[in-house]
Write a protein that holds these residues in place. Structure first.
Motif, mmCIF file in Angstrom:
data_model
loop_
_atom_site.group_PDB
_atom_site.id
_atom_site.type_symbol
_atom_site.label_atom_id
_atom_site.label_comp_id
_atom_site.label_asym_id
_atom_site.label_seq_id
_atom_site.Cartn_x
_atom_site.Cartn_y
_atom_site.Cartn_z
ATOM 1 N N VAL A 20 0.960 -1.576 0.036
ATOM 2 C CA VAL A 20 -0.383 0.269 0.361
ATOM 3 C C VAL A 20 1.078 1.204 0.211
ATOM 4 O O VAL A 20 1.282 1.350 0.661
ATOM 5 C CB VAL A 20 -0.873 0.039 1.652
ATOM 6 C CG1 VAL A 20 -1.840 0.906 0.931
ATOM 7 C CG2 VAL A 20 -1.932 -1.166 1.200
ATOM 8 N N THR A 21 0.720 2.044 -1.294
ATOM 9 C CA THR A 21 1.827 3.646 -1.184
ATOM 10 C C THR A 21 0.422 4.345 -1.669
ATOM 11 O O THR A 21 -0.393 4.251 -1.318
ATOM 12 C CB THR A 21 2.350 3.547 -2.648
ATOM 13 O OG1 THR A 21 1.136 2.892 -3.924
ATOM 14 C CG2 THR A 21 3.344 2.756 -2.225
ATOM 15 N N ASN A 45 -3.190 0.061 -2.864
ATOM 16 C CA ASN A 45 -3.315 -0.241 -3.007
ATOM 17 C C ASN A 45 -2.032 -1.430 -4.385
ATOM 18 O O ASN A 45 -3.229 -1.887 -5.127
ATOM 19 C CB ASN A 45 -4.264 -1.652 -2.615
ATOM 20 C CG ASN A 45 -3.997 -3.083 -2.453
ATOM 21 O OD1 ASN A 45 -2.743 -4.151 -2.793
ATOM 22 N ND2 ASN A 45 -5.601 -3.787 -1.852
ATOM 23 N N GLY A 46 -1.152 -1.670 -4.547
ATOM 24 C CA GLY A 46 -0.631 -2.349 -5.202
ATOM 25 C C GLY A 46 -0.583 -3.560 -5.400
ATOM 26 O O GLY A 46 0.136 -4.099 -6.803
ATOM 27 N N GLY A 47 -1.099 -4.453 -4.434
ATOM 28 C CA GLY A 47 -0.952 -5.576 -4.076
ATOM 29 C C GLY A 47 -1.740 -6.701 -4.850
ATOM 30 O O GLY A 47 -3.215 -6.287 -5.447
ATOM 31 N N TYR A 136 -1.101 -0.939 7.540
ATOM 32 C CA TYR A 136 -2.192 -1.993 6.539
ATOM 33 C C TYR A 136 -1.550 -3.019 7.005
ATOM 34 O O TYR A 136 -0.478 -3.351 8.041
ATOM 35 C CB TYR A 136 -2.207 -1.642 5.231
ATOM 36 C CG TYR A 136 -0.540 -1.353 4.841
ATOM 37 C CD1 TYR A 136 -0.689 -2.742 3.986
ATOM 38 C CD2 TYR A 136 0.464 -0.805 5.106
ATOM 39 C CE1 TYR A 136 0.914 -3.237 3.176
ATOM 40 C CE2 TYR A 136 1.312 -1.457 4.470
ATOM 41 C CZ TYR A 136 2.669 -2.301 3.602
ATOM 42 O OH TYR A 136 3.400 -2.423 2.779
ATOM 43 N N ALA A 137 -2.650 -3.650 7.045
ATOM 44 C CA ALA A 137 -2.748 -5.806 7.251
ATOM 45 C C ALA A 137 -4.124 -5.916 6.534
ATOM 46 O O ALA A 137 -4.970 -5.709 6.164
ATOM 47 C CB ALA A 137 -2.809 -6.192 8.558
ATOM 48 N N ASP A 150 1.827 -3.428 8.901
ATOM 49 C CA ASP A 150 3.205 -3.418 8.509
ATOM 50 C C ASP A 150 3.054 -2.117 8.103
ATOM 51 O O ASP A 150 2.363 -1.118 8.147
ATOM 52 C CB ASP A 150 2.985 -3.167 6.790
ATOM 53 C CG ASP A 150 3.862 -5.234 6.889
ATOM 54 O OD1 ASP A 150 4.003 -5.321 7.264
ATOM 55 O OD2 ASP A 150 2.167 -5.853 6.289
ATOM 56 N N HIS A 151 3.884 -1.264 7.786
ATOM 57 C CA HIS A 151 4.159 0.437 7.648
ATOM 58 C C HIS A 151 4.603 1.196 7.039
ATOM 59 O O HIS A 151 5.966 0.400 6.488
ATOM 60 C CB HIS A 151 4.826 0.578 9.007
ATOM 61 C CG HIS A 151 3.821 1.029 10.524
ATOM 62 N ND1 HIS A 151 2.860 2.180 11.060
ATOM 63 C CD2 HIS A 151 4.058 -0.523 11.597
ATOM 64 C CE1 HIS A 151 2.814 1.600 11.945
ATOM 65 N NE2 HIS A 151 3.220 0.626 12.570
ATOM 66 N N THR A 152 4.475 1.806 6.501
ATOM 67 C CA THR A 152 5.483 2.144 5.208
ATOM 68 C C THR A 152 5.480 4.170 5.113
ATOM 69 O O THR A 152 4.287 4.515 6.455
ATOM 70 C CB THR A 152 4.692 2.408 3.987
ATOM 71 O OG1 THR A 152 5.752 2.893 3.065
ATOM 72 C CG2 THR A 152 3.557 2.662 3.534
ATOM 73 N N GLU A 153 5.375 5.006 4.584
ATOM 74 C CA GLU A 153 5.177 6.497 4.682
ATOM 75 C C GLU A 153 5.598 7.147 3.562
ATOM 76 O O GLU A 153 6.316 6.823 2.961
ATOM 77 C CB GLU A 153 6.230 7.050 5.707
ATOM 78 C CG GLU A 153 5.996 8.528 6.357
ATOM 79 C CD GLU A 153 7.003 8.972 6.881
ATOM 80 O OE1 GLU A 153 8.200 9.496 6.955
ATOM 81 O OE2 GLU A 153 6.705 9.687 8.444
ATOM 82 N N ALA A 154 4.521 8.290 3.357
ATOM 83 C CA ALA A 154 4.347 9.057 1.933
ATOM 84 C C ALA A 154 4.795 10.244 2.127
ATOM 85 O O ALA A 154 4.438 10.729 3.380
ATOM 86 C CB ALA A 154 3.022 9.204 1.585
ATOM 87 N N HIS A 155 5.894 10.645 1.812
ATOM 88 C CA HIS A 155 6.239 12.189 2.022
ATOM 89 C C HIS A 155 6.945 12.699 0.827
ATOM 90 O O HIS A 155 7.798 12.247 0.246
ATOM 91 C CB HIS A 155 7.839 11.870 2.739
ATOM 92 C CG HIS A 155 8.174 13.354 3.628
ATOM 93 N ND1 HIS A 155 9.630 13.296 3.574
ATOM 94 C CD2 HIS A 155 7.659 14.423 3.214
ATOM 95 C CE1 HIS A 155 9.970 15.138 2.861
ATOM 96 N NE2 HIS A 155 8.727 15.428 3.722
#
Length: 405
Positions: A20-21, A45-47, A136-137, A150-155
């Motif tokens: 997820v981005t 959701n790219g998956g 997300y999960a 799961d964690h990610t960050e957009a900047h």
């Protein structure tokens, strides 16, 4: 052989990407004064599996957004914006290869999240430093999106210009006028926020109805709309909300807050009566309105035996923006010999905080927030040395804080 197996594993993990981005975007980069400026954020959701994404109101402090907006050539604000409380959060189900977009109004001054930023308002060039934490999960009974996501960050850093050479078309507001009648609360809320924030003078008759609306979604933005209009009729309607709205409600408190921010002493008696009837917490709003005119009334209330009211009065003195309040607060610090009683210590700590608000000079406290020996004499010396020339600040005037010598 062991190294041959280990190396590909490390190589694969280094190229692992989040499923997820998120991406920030603007509809355009140049706007006319008074035009709504929305920052869009799109989750994707790219998956190939369904994902649950943690979400919250994008204007709340727990939304995961961090926004820093600065106008080129203007100093960054140096005031600490306190925030806290609770907010509702939820889960967004994002199907494989699906996207979801939400928007944030950058013209809106958001006091609930604590961002050190100014809204996009006056003409100029702005830099928007935006980030969003994404948790997300996969869906499941264990609610992993809350417990172990799961964690990610957009900047991203974006640039906006408000160009006073551009003429604003009144048609810009037409969609929001229609949307305040929507059956969708979220659509209605965003339309009301937009109109209240920009408060076009031509829409004053419509915005005045927010104050008497039976629709809570509209009424909660009435204080903002009436304050931003800042006409005789709108400010009278704002004061009227203190008579016709239930005390303690969000719209009642924000009506008092916005009336105080007018810095108009004519509203001081109204706000002082509100504080006397409905709680000393309203004294700070009365202080902003009354300024020097508030001092005599506050001195009278300092004689109360109620320590809670006394503390509220001391804090309110720090919101007057009055030079007269400074020596009064220094006097409340008292001598070190009088600091053995709890009420005296609490009064001194509150007075020190109020002095910092007025002067932007900071006197350090002990490790547990306790008093530091010599506070009274140090503040006195500072006032004797710098008092005649020191700048005295009102709430919201943000400059760097210096240490007390």
């Amino acid at each position: 052989m062991r190294h041959r197996w280990l190396f590909p594993a490390l190589l694969t993990s280094s190229f692992c990407t989040a499923q997820v981005t998120g991406t920030f975007s603007l509809e355009k980069s140049t706007f006319a004064p008074g035009e709504p400026v929305f920052l869009s954020f799109t989750l994707h959701n790219g998956g190939s599996e369904l994902e649950e994404v943690s979400t919250a109101d994008p204007y709340s402090f727990c939304s995961g957004y961090k926004l820093h907006i600065s106008r080129d050539g203007a100093p960054d604000p140096a005031c600490f914006q306190g925030y806290g409380g609770s907010c509702l959060s939820g889960v967004l189900s994002l199907a494989p290869h699906a996207s979801h977009t939400e928007r944030i109004l950058l013209n809106y001054r958001n006091n609930s999240r604590g961002d050190l930023s100014a809204p996009v308002s006056t003409p100029g060039d702005y830099t928007v430093d935006a980030s969003r934490e994404i948790a997300y999960a996969p869906p499941g009974r264990d609610s992993r999106v809350y417990t172990a996501p799961d964690h990610t960050e957009a900047h991203q850093v974006l640039h906006v210009r408000v160009d006073d050479a551009l003429e604003l078309s009144p048609a810009v507001y037409a969609p929001y006028i229609q949307q305040i009648n929507s059956k969708d609360d979220q659509v209605r809320r965003e339309a009301a926020r937009t109109l209240a924030t920009l408060a076009p003078p031509a829409l004053e008759p419509l915005l005045l109805t927010f104050a008497i609306s039976k629709d809570y979604v509209l009424k909660q933005f009435a204080p903002l709309a009436l304050a931003n209009l800042s006409t005789k009729a709108s400010l009278s309607a704002l004061a009227g909300m203190l008579l016709h709205t239930d005390p303690g409600t969000y719209e009642y408190m924000t009506a008092a807050e916005n009336l105080g921010k007018t810095h108009d002493p004519s509203w001081f008696p109204v706000l002082l009566e509100v504080a006397d009837q409905h709680g000393a917490m309203y004294l700070s709003y009365a202080a902003e309105s009354g300024a020097d005119a508030a001092i005599p009334a506050f001195l009278t209330r300092l004689q109360t035996p109620d320590p809670n009211i006394r503390t509220a009065v001391i804090n309110a003195l720090g919101h007057t923006g009055s030079r007269t309040a400074v020596p009064l607060l220094i006097g409340l610090l008292g001598s070190e010999a009088n600091m053995k009683e709890e009420d005296g210590r609490n009064a001194a700590i509150s007075a020190n905080a109020a002095l910092m608000q007025l002067t932007h000079v900071y006197a350090e406290q002990g490790s547990n927030g306790d008093l530091i020996p010599g506070w009274h004499s140090r503040w006195q010396q500072w006032w004797w040395t710098f008092g005649s020339t020191a700048t005295i600040y009102k709430p919201g005037e943000c400059v760097a804080i210096t240490g007390l010598p």
